[in-house]
Design an enzyme around this catalytic site. Structure first.
Site, PDB file in Angstrom:
ATOM      1  N   LYS A  10     -14.717  11.327 -20.824  1.00  0.00           N
ATOM      2  CA  LYS A  10     -13.115  10.869 -20.134  1.00  0.00           C
ATOM      3  C   LYS A  10     -12.226  10.417 -21.569  1.00  0.00           C
ATOM      4  O   LYS A  10     -12.989   9.345 -22.314  1.00  0.00           O
ATOM      5  CB  LYS A  10     -13.005  10.395 -19.026  1.00  0.00           C
ATOM      6  CG  LYS A  10     -13.169  11.269 -18.001  1.00  0.00           C
ATOM      7  CD  LYS A  10     -12.819   9.705 -16.467  1.00  0.00           C
ATOM      8  CE  LYS A  10     -13.290  11.192 -15.471  1.00  0.00           C
ATOM      9  NZ  LYS A  10     -13.015  10.340 -14.240  1.00  0.00           N
ATOM     10  N   TYR A  50      -7.955  18.992 -11.191  1.00  0.00           N
ATOM     11  CA  TYR A  50      -8.722  18.125 -10.263  1.00  0.00           C
ATOM     12  C   TYR A  50      -7.525  18.720  -8.925  1.00  0.00           C
ATOM     13  O   TYR A  50      -7.682  17.893  -8.266  1.00  0.00           O
ATOM     14  CB  TYR A  50      -7.577  17.096 -10.601  1.00  0.00           C
ATOM     15  CG  TYR A  50      -9.265  16.246 -11.365  1.00  0.00           C
ATOM     16  CD1 TYR A  50     -10.503  15.929 -10.902  1.00  0.00           C
ATOM     17  CD2 TYR A  50      -8.589  15.966 -13.115  1.00  0.00           C
ATOM     18  CE1 TYR A  50     -11.154  14.766 -11.371  1.00  0.00           C
ATOM     19  CE2 TYR A  50      -9.431  14.417 -13.550  1.00  0.00           C
ATOM     20  CZ  TYR A  50     -11.302  14.517 -12.885  1.00  0.00           C
ATOM     21  OH  TYR A  50     -11.684  13.639 -13.184  1.00  0.00           O
ATOM     22  N   PHE A  58      -3.866   9.242  -5.929  1.00  0.00           N
ATOM     23  CA  PHE A  58      -4.237   9.015  -7.039  1.00  0.00           C
ATOM     24  C   PHE A  58      -4.042   9.763  -7.775  1.00  0.00           C
ATOM     25  O   PHE A  58      -4.397   9.622  -9.254  1.00  0.00           O
ATOM     26  CB  PHE A  58      -5.499   8.270  -7.141  1.00  0.00           C
ATOM     27  CG  PHE A  58      -7.208   9.096  -6.359  1.00  0.00           C
ATOM     28  CD1 PHE A  58      -7.337  10.104  -7.528  1.00  0.00           C
ATOM     29  CD2 PHE A  58      -7.073   8.800  -5.279  1.00  0.00           C
ATOM     30  CE1 PHE A  58      -8.679  10.592  -6.510  1.00  0.00           C
ATOM     31  CE2 PHE A  58      -8.730   9.442  -4.757  1.00  0.00           C
ATOM     32  CZ  PHE A  58      -9.573  10.970  -5.551  1.00  0.00           C
ATOM     33  N   ARG A  86     -25.361  13.421 -12.421  1.00  0.00           N
ATOM     34  CA  ARG A  86     -25.080  12.575 -11.708  1.00  0.00           C
ATOM     35  C   ARG A  86     -24.970  10.811 -11.431  1.00  0.00           C
ATOM     36  O   ARG A  86     -24.984  10.165 -10.945  1.00  0.00           O
ATOM     37  CB  ARG A  86     -24.477  13.278  -9.981  1.00  0.00           C
ATOM     38  CG  ARG A  86     -23.531  14.270  -9.991  1.00  0.00           C
ATOM     39  CD  ARG A  86     -22.134  14.544  -9.888  1.00  0.00           C
ATOM     40  NE  ARG A  86     -22.062  13.484  -9.111  1.00  0.00           N
ATOM     41  CZ  ARG A  86     -20.547  12.967  -9.086  1.00  0.00           C
ATOM     42  NH1 ARG A  86     -19.526  13.481  -9.609  1.00  0.00           N
ATOM     43  NH2 ARG A  86     -19.524  12.015  -8.198  1.00  0.00           N
ATOM     44  N   THR A  92     -19.128   6.601  -8.812  1.00  0.00           N
ATOM     45  CA  THR A  92     -17.449   6.641  -8.492  1.00  0.00           C
ATOM     46  C   THR A  92     -16.368   5.524  -8.959  1.00  0.00           C
ATOM     47  O   THR A  92     -16.106   5.152 -10.559  1.00  0.00           O
ATOM     48  CB  THR A  92     -16.878   7.007  -7.997  1.00  0.00           C
ATOM     49  OG1 THR A  92     -17.065   8.346  -7.648  1.00  0.00           O
ATOM     50  CG2 THR A  92     -15.353   7.956  -7.939  1.00  0.00           C
ATOM     51  N   ARG A 103     -21.907   5.201 -16.403  1.00  0.00           N
ATOM     52  CA  ARG A 103     -19.808   4.224 -15.728  1.00  0.00           C
ATOM     53  C   ARG A 103     -20.248   2.156 -15.480  1.00  0.00           C
ATOM     54  O   ARG A 103     -19.485   1.802 -16.025  1.00  0.00           O
ATOM     55  CB  ARG A 103     -19.631   4.405 -14.272  1.00  0.00           C
ATOM     56  CG  ARG A 103     -18.957   5.697 -14.451  1.00  0.00           C
ATOM     57  CD  ARG A 103     -19.232   6.735 -13.386  1.00  0.00           C
ATOM     58  NE  ARG A 103     -18.224   8.047 -12.963  1.00  0.00           N
ATOM     59  CZ  ARG A 103     -18.219   8.914 -12.447  1.00  0.00           C
ATOM     60  NH1 ARG A 103     -18.338   8.558 -11.406  1.00  0.00           N
ATOM     61  NH2 ARG A 103     -17.165   9.712 -12.584  1.00  0.00           N
ATOM     62  N   ASN A 113     -13.222   5.541 -15.757  1.00  0.00           N
ATOM     63  CA  ASN A 113     -14.322   5.617 -15.107  1.00  0.00           C
ATOM     64  C   ASN A 113     -15.365   6.564 -16.329  1.00  0.00           C
ATOM     65  O   ASN A 113     -16.550   6.709 -16.047  1.00  0.00           O
ATOM     66  CB  ASN A 113     -14.718   5.783 -13.593  1.00  0.00           C
ATOM     67  CG  ASN A 113     -14.593   7.375 -13.181  1.00  0.00           C
ATOM     68  OD1 ASN A 113     -13.804   7.925 -14.400  1.00  0.00           O
ATOM     69  ND2 ASN A 113     -14.781   7.656 -12.271  1.00  0.00           N
ATOM     70  N   HIS A 116     -16.373  12.165 -16.106  1.00  0.00           N
ATOM     71  CA  HIS A 116     -17.107  13.176 -15.279  1.00  0.00           C
ATOM     72  C   HIS A 116     -18.082  14.116 -15.151  1.00  0.00           C
ATOM     73  O   HIS A 116     -18.947  14.500 -16.070  1.00  0.00           O
ATOM     74  CB  HIS A 116     -15.270  14.167 -14.933  1.00  0.00           C
ATOM     75  CG  HIS A 116     -15.941  15.589 -14.371  1.00  0.00           C
ATOM     76  ND1 HIS A 116     -15.002  15.238 -13.515  1.00  0.00           N
ATOM     77  CD2 HIS A 116     -16.370  17.054 -14.527  1.00  0.00           C
ATOM     78  CE1 HIS A 116     -15.232  16.953 -12.280  1.00  0.00           C
ATOM     79  NE2 HIS A 116     -15.798  17.239 -13.406  1.00  0.00           N
ATOM     80  N   GLU A 127     -15.962  24.977 -12.984  1.00  0.00           N
ATOM     81  CA  GLU A 127     -15.047  24.315 -13.879  1.00  0.00           C
ATOM     82  C   GLU A 127     -15.864  24.196 -15.426  1.00  0.00           C
ATOM     83  O   GLU A 127     -15.206  24.466 -15.972  1.00  0.00           O
ATOM     84  CB  GLU A 127     -15.988  22.563 -13.498  1.00  0.00           C
ATOM     85  CG  GLU A 127     -15.437  21.891 -12.642  1.00  0.00           C
ATOM     86  CD  GLU A 127     -16.082  20.384 -12.122  1.00  0.00           C
ATOM     87  OE1 GLU A 127     -15.961  19.757 -11.395  1.00  0.00           O
ATOM     88  OE2 GLU A 127     -16.323  20.410 -12.544  1.00  0.00           O
TER      89      GLU A 127
HETATM   90  P1  ADP Z   1     -16.421  11.858  -9.087  1.00  0.00           P
HETATM   91  O1  ADP Z   1     -15.610  12.093 -10.546  1.00  0.00           O
HETATM   92  O2  ADP Z   1     -17.275  10.727  -8.864  1.00  0.00           O
HETATM   93  O3  ADP Z   1     -16.931  13.147  -8.871  1.00  0.00           O
HETATM   94  P2  ADP Z   1     -13.773  11.860  -7.615  1.00  0.00           P
HETATM   95  O4  ADP Z   1     -14.729  13.533  -7.703  1.00  0.00           O
HETATM   96  O5  ADP Z   1     -14.420  11.515  -5.800  1.00  0.00           O
HETATM   97  O6  ADP Z   1     -15.269  10.655  -7.700  1.00  0.00           O
HETATM   98  O7  ADP Z   1     -12.321  11.787  -8.380  1.00  0.00           O
HETATM   99  C1  ADP Z   1     -12.195  12.281  -9.018  1.00  0.00           C
HETATM  100  C2  ADP Z   1     -11.863  10.777 -10.068  1.00  0.00           C
HETATM  101  O8  ADP Z   1     -10.528  10.500  -9.912  1.00  0.00           O
HETATM  102  C3  ADP Z   1     -12.685   9.872 -10.528  1.00  0.00           C
HETATM  103  O9  ADP Z   1     -13.486  10.056 -11.384  1.00  0.00           O
HETATM  104  C4  ADP Z   1     -11.647   8.969 -10.648  1.00  0.00           C
HETATM  105  O10 ADP Z   1     -11.304   9.061 -12.197  1.00  0.00           O
HETATM  106  C5  ADP Z   1     -10.412   9.311  -9.814  1.00  0.00           C
HETATM  107  N1  ADP Z   1     -10.352   8.332  -8.328  1.00  0.00           N
HETATM  108  C6  ADP Z   1     -11.344   8.882  -7.486  1.00  0.00           C
HETATM  109  N2  ADP Z   1     -11.399   7.983  -6.412  1.00  0.00           N
HETATM  110  C7  ADP Z   1      -9.885   6.962  -7.185  1.00  0.00           C
HETATM  111  C8  ADP Z   1      -9.430   5.607  -6.317  1.00  0.00           C
HETATM  112  N3  ADP Z   1      -9.309   5.054  -5.414  1.00  0.00           N
HETATM  113  N4  ADP Z   1      -8.546   5.387  -7.265  1.00  0.00           N
HETATM  114  C9  ADP Z   1      -8.228   6.184  -8.225  1.00  0.00           C
HETATM  115  N5  ADP Z   1      -9.335   6.478  -9.115  1.00  0.00           N
HETATM  116  C10 ADP Z   1      -9.799   6.994  -8.500  1.00  0.00           C
HETATM  117 MG    MG Z   2     -15.952  14.453  -8.279  1.00  0.00          MG
END
Ligand code: ADP
Ligand code: MG
Length: 139
Positions: A10, A50, A58, A86, A92, A103, A113, A116, A127
């Site tokens: 990212k 997304y 968010f 993962r 996350t 992370r 973070n 992805h 994807e």
């Molecule tokens: P992951 O990337 O671990 O699969 P998610 O798919 O739930 O997590 O979320 C996608 C992305 O959205 C996260 O990697 C993070 O950058 C952002 N994100 C997730 N939850 C939050 C939150 N509560 N507040 C702000 N950004 C978030």
């Molecule tokens: Mg995800």
């Protein structure tokens, strides 16, 4: 079973100059990059990627972040690539991510973070095709 997953380094991680560290972790874990693309996503490209999160509070902030600077998009191949990636990424929220994960090392907060990773074979297929349409017909 050998499979493919999509990884994105990212904008926060590219800014921190840890592209090399992150790819090194993939290779050390037996995940082989089979496609790499560096790009700046448009807001629309981030929103499309997304789309499953569009109802989340968010969403706008996430898409602004993801289009704020260069990213490195990769297809990684290896045994259990999706789960293995993962695990390498960690939770996350970097504050909850296990020690030694990407992370934990490079994420600043739950949004910024660092990486992805696809979360299932179906998501990985969609994807990968999103960023590498020419690979979508490859098994
Ligand atoms: P992951 O990337 O671990 O699969 P998610 O798919 O739930 O997590 O979320 C996608 C992305 O959205 C996260 O990697 C993070 O950058 C952002 N994100 C997730 N939850 C939050 C939150 N509560 N507040 C702000 N950004 C978030
Ligand atoms: Mg995800």
């Amino acid at each position: 079973m050998s499979e493919r997953t999509l990884a994105i380094i990212k904008p926060d991680a590219v800014k921190k100059q840890v592209i090399g560290d992150i790819i090194h972790r993939y290779e050390q874990a037996g995940l082989r990059p089979v496609a790499i693309r560096m790009m700046v996503m448009s807001k629309a490209t981030a929103e499309g990627f997304y789309a499953v999160h569009r109802a989340r509070p968010f969403f706008d902030s996430l898409c602004a972040f993801m289009s704020s600077g260069p990213v490195v998009v990769l297809v990684l191949k290896g045994d259990n690539a999706i789960k293995k990636h993962r695990e390498l990424m960690g939770a996350t929220d970097p504050a909850k991510a296990d020690k030694g994960t990407i992370r934990a090392a490079h994420g600043a907060n739950i949004e910024y973070n660092a990486v992805h990773g696809s979360d299932s074979p179906d998501t990985a297929r969609v994807e990968i095709a999103y960023f590498f349409p020419e690979m979508s017909v490859v098994a």
